[in-house]
Motif scaffolding. Structure first.
Motif, mmCIF file in Angstrom:
data_model
loop_
_atom_site.group_PDB
_atom_site.id
_atom_site.type_symbol
_atom_site.label_atom_id
_atom_site.label_comp_id
_atom_site.label_asym_id
_atom_site.label_seq_id
_atom_site.Cartn_x
_atom_site.Cartn_y
_atom_site.Cartn_z
ATOM 1 N N ALA A 104 0.826 -1.206 0.000
ATOM 2 C CA ALA A 104 0.000 0.000 0.000
ATOM 3 C C ALA A 104 0.860 1.256 0.000
ATOM 4 N N ALA A 105 1.930 1.255 0.787
ATOM 5 C CA ALA A 105 2.797 2.439 0.863
ATOM 6 C C ALA A 105 3.513 2.680 -0.458
ATOM 7 N N HIS A 106 3.991 1.620 -1.085
ATOM 8 C CA HIS A 106 4.732 1.786 -2.344
ATOM 9 C C HIS A 106 3.850 2.392 -3.433
ATOM 10 N N TYR A 107 2.681 1.807 -3.646
ATOM 11 C CA TYR A 107 1.849 2.281 -4.754
ATOM 12 C C TYR A 107 1.159 3.605 -4.420
ATOM 13 N N ARG A 108 0.934 3.880 -3.144
ATOM 14 C CA ARG A 108 0.419 5.197 -2.765
ATOM 15 C C ARG A 108 1.456 6.268 -3.110
ATOM 16 N N HIS A 109 2.727 5.949 -2.834
ATOM 17 C CA HIS A 109 3.804 6.864 -3.199
ATOM 18 C C HIS A 109 3.838 7.088 -4.706
ATOM 19 N N GLU A 110 3.725 6.028 -5.470
ATOM 20 C CA GLU A 110 3.764 6.149 -6.925
ATOM 21 C C GLU A 110 2.596 6.986 -7.440
ATOM 22 N N ASP A 111 1.440 6.854 -6.818
ATOM 23 C CA ASP A 111 0.252 7.571 -7.279
ATOM 24 C C ASP A 111 0.250 9.043 -6.871
ATOM 25 N N THR A 112 0.862 9.364 -5.734
ATOM 26 C CA THR A 112 0.715 10.719 -5.197
ATOM 27 C C THR A 112 1.978 11.565 -5.262
ATOM 28 N N ALA A 113 3.155 10.943 -5.213
ATOM 29 C CA ALA A 113 4.392 11.725 -5.148
ATOM 30 C C ALA A 113 4.950 12.086 -6.517
ATOM 31 N N LEU A 114 4.521 11.370 -7.559
ATOM 32 C CA LEU A 114 5.045 11.591 -8.904
ATOM 33 C C LEU A 114 3.971 12.158 -9.824
ATOM 34 N N CYS A 115 4.398 12.858 -10.862
ATOM 35 C CA CYS A 115 3.459 13.530 -11.761
ATOM 36 C C CYS A 115 2.892 12.562 -12.809
ATOM 37 N N ASP A 116 1.927 13.052 -13.568
ATOM 38 C CA ASP A 116 1.298 12.227 -14.603
ATOM 39 C C ASP A 116 2.284 11.822 -15.688
ATOM 40 N N GLU A 117 3.222 12.691 -15.994
ATOM 41 C CA GLU A 117 4.224 12.352 -17.012
ATOM 42 C C GLU A 117 5.043 11.134 -16.586
ATOM 43 N N PHE A 172 13.634 -2.427 -6.454
ATOM 44 C CA PHE A 172 13.418 -1.908 -5.111
ATOM 45 C C PHE A 172 11.956 -1.514 -4.939
ATOM 46 N N SER A 173 11.578 -1.307 -3.696
ATOM 47 C CA SER A 173 10.242 -0.818 -3.350
ATOM 48 C C SER A 173 10.378 0.228 -2.253
ATOM 49 N N PHE A 174 9.385 1.108 -2.171
ATOM 50 C CA PHE A 174 9.285 2.044 -1.056
ATOM 51 C C PHE A 174 8.384 1.393 -0.003
ATOM 52 N N LEU A 175 8.822 1.387 1.247
ATOM 53 C CA LEU A 175 7.970 0.812 2.285
ATOM 54 C C LEU A 175 8.173 1.535 3.605
ATOM 55 N N PRO A 176 7.186 1.462 4.499
ATOM 56 C CA PRO A 176 7.319 2.136 5.795
ATOM 57 C C PRO A 176 8.527 1.615 6.559
ATOM 58 N N SER A 177 9.346 2.509 7.059
ATOM 59 C CA SER A 177 10.580 2.092 7.720
ATOM 60 C C SER A 177 10.306 1.286 8.987
#
Length: 328
Positions: A104-117, A172-177
């Motif tokens: 959930a943390a990884h894909y939430r980051h992908e959806d919200t932290a990065l732009c549409d491009e 790699f993945s982003f995940l809660p530390s």
């Protein structure tokens, strides 16, 4: 040698991505298994998927994630609960709750932290080019793509390509530390980059031209430089490398092989133990040039210049994709 990214602007699709509910997600994964495997084999994944009750809210968020939907359609056999259905996800020591929170943390980051491009490049157009050298079919580049081949071993992959062919992968993945450091003693940021897969092709045909072009730098060094650039763009100086024993693909007869490939390589980069894994500090340490033989210094200096070029290019391009006010 030059760097850049192809910034083709695609029209936005008016068709919404599928957003199945949890029961529908459970049924879809079971249907995929039933079509692929004999009936007895489908029971274990079904039982693992049932553990979504541990954190249903996070699982529901995943079902509504556009990046997750595209990734699962392309690399996850269309299984909306892949993070639970496999025997292991990201690391062998992750509990069901940790798996759900990590995904959930990884894909939430992908959806919200990065732009549409970024989304169009990485998830729809085959990858975001972070660096390149040479031109046309004879060139080399590093692209950021969705997790390649084995997406349970990382949500994103840095891929080094020679003449269009994949030579090496760092996933790699982003995940809660708190998953990796429950007591919070390591000083990690709330969301940490967890390096989960390294792969190098067994075909060595690329090496003569590659070594001449890059002063005997290794593909692994160049991928780590690109990864370091991503961290630099986020103003983060730490990451975690997976321990060999905890790798999802490790088996008892291959433990020594995985320890060499992961634990020893992280230690060579100056990593410190973090439970079963390894804490990496960036920028990575370099041996001072004046401690080397004079005959080696020129080549090492050239090799480090290549690595610096990759890191700088990756940092600039990734930073341009970050939404203002976001980070990890």
């Amino acid at each position: 040698m030059f760097s850049g990214v192809d910034r083709t602007v695609l029209p936005r699709s008016s068709a919404p991505l599928p957003q199945p509910g949890l029961l529908r997600a459970f049924a879809r994964g079971g249907s995929r298994d039933f079509q692929t495997f004999p009936m007895p084999v489908t029971l274990s994944p079904a039982g693992r998927r049932a553990r979504l009750v541990v954190a249903p809210g996070c699982s529901a968020d995943l079902c509504n994630s556009r990046s997750f939907a595209v990734h699962m359609a392309e690399q996850g056999r269309g299984d909306p609960l892949l993070y639970l259905s496999h025997r292991y996800f990201l690391s062998r020591d992750f509990t069901p709750r940790a798996r759900i929170l990590a995904a959930a943390a990884h894909y939430r980051h992908e959806d919200t932290a990065l732009c549409d491009e970024y989304f169009r490049a990485v998830y729809l157009n085959g990858g975001l080019r972070l660096w390149r050298a040479g031109t046309g079919d004879a060139g080399y580049d590093i692209v950021l793509q969705t997790g390649r081949d084995v997406c349970r071993e990382g949500g994103l992959s840095l891929v080094f390509r020679a003449k269009g062919e994949s030579i090496g992968i760092l996933s790699f993945s982003f995940l809660p530390s708190r998953i990796l450091d429950p007591r919070g003693t390591a000083g990690l940021p709330p969301l940490v980059s967890f390096v989960t897969r390294k792969h190098l092709t067994q075909d060595r045909a690329y090496q003569p031209d590659f070594h001449r072009a890059f002063h005997r730098a290794t593909v692994a060094q160049m991928l780590i430089s690109a990864f370091s650039g991503l961290l630099q763009a986020k103003q983060v100086d730490v990451a975690v490398g997976i321990g060999g024993r905890m790798h999802p693909s490790n088996t008892p007869d291959r433990t020594e092989q995985f320890e060499r490939a992961y634990d020893l390589s992280w230690q060579a980069l100056g990593a410190k133990p973090l439970g079963q894994h390894h804490l990496l500090h960036f920028p990575l340490p370099h041996k001072p040039l004046d401690e080397m033989d004079a005959a080696r210094r020129k080549r090492v200096r050239q090799r480090r210049a290549v690595q610096h070029d990759i890191e700088t290019s990756a940092a600039a391009i990734y930073a341009s994709m970050l939404q203002r006010g976001t980070g990890i």
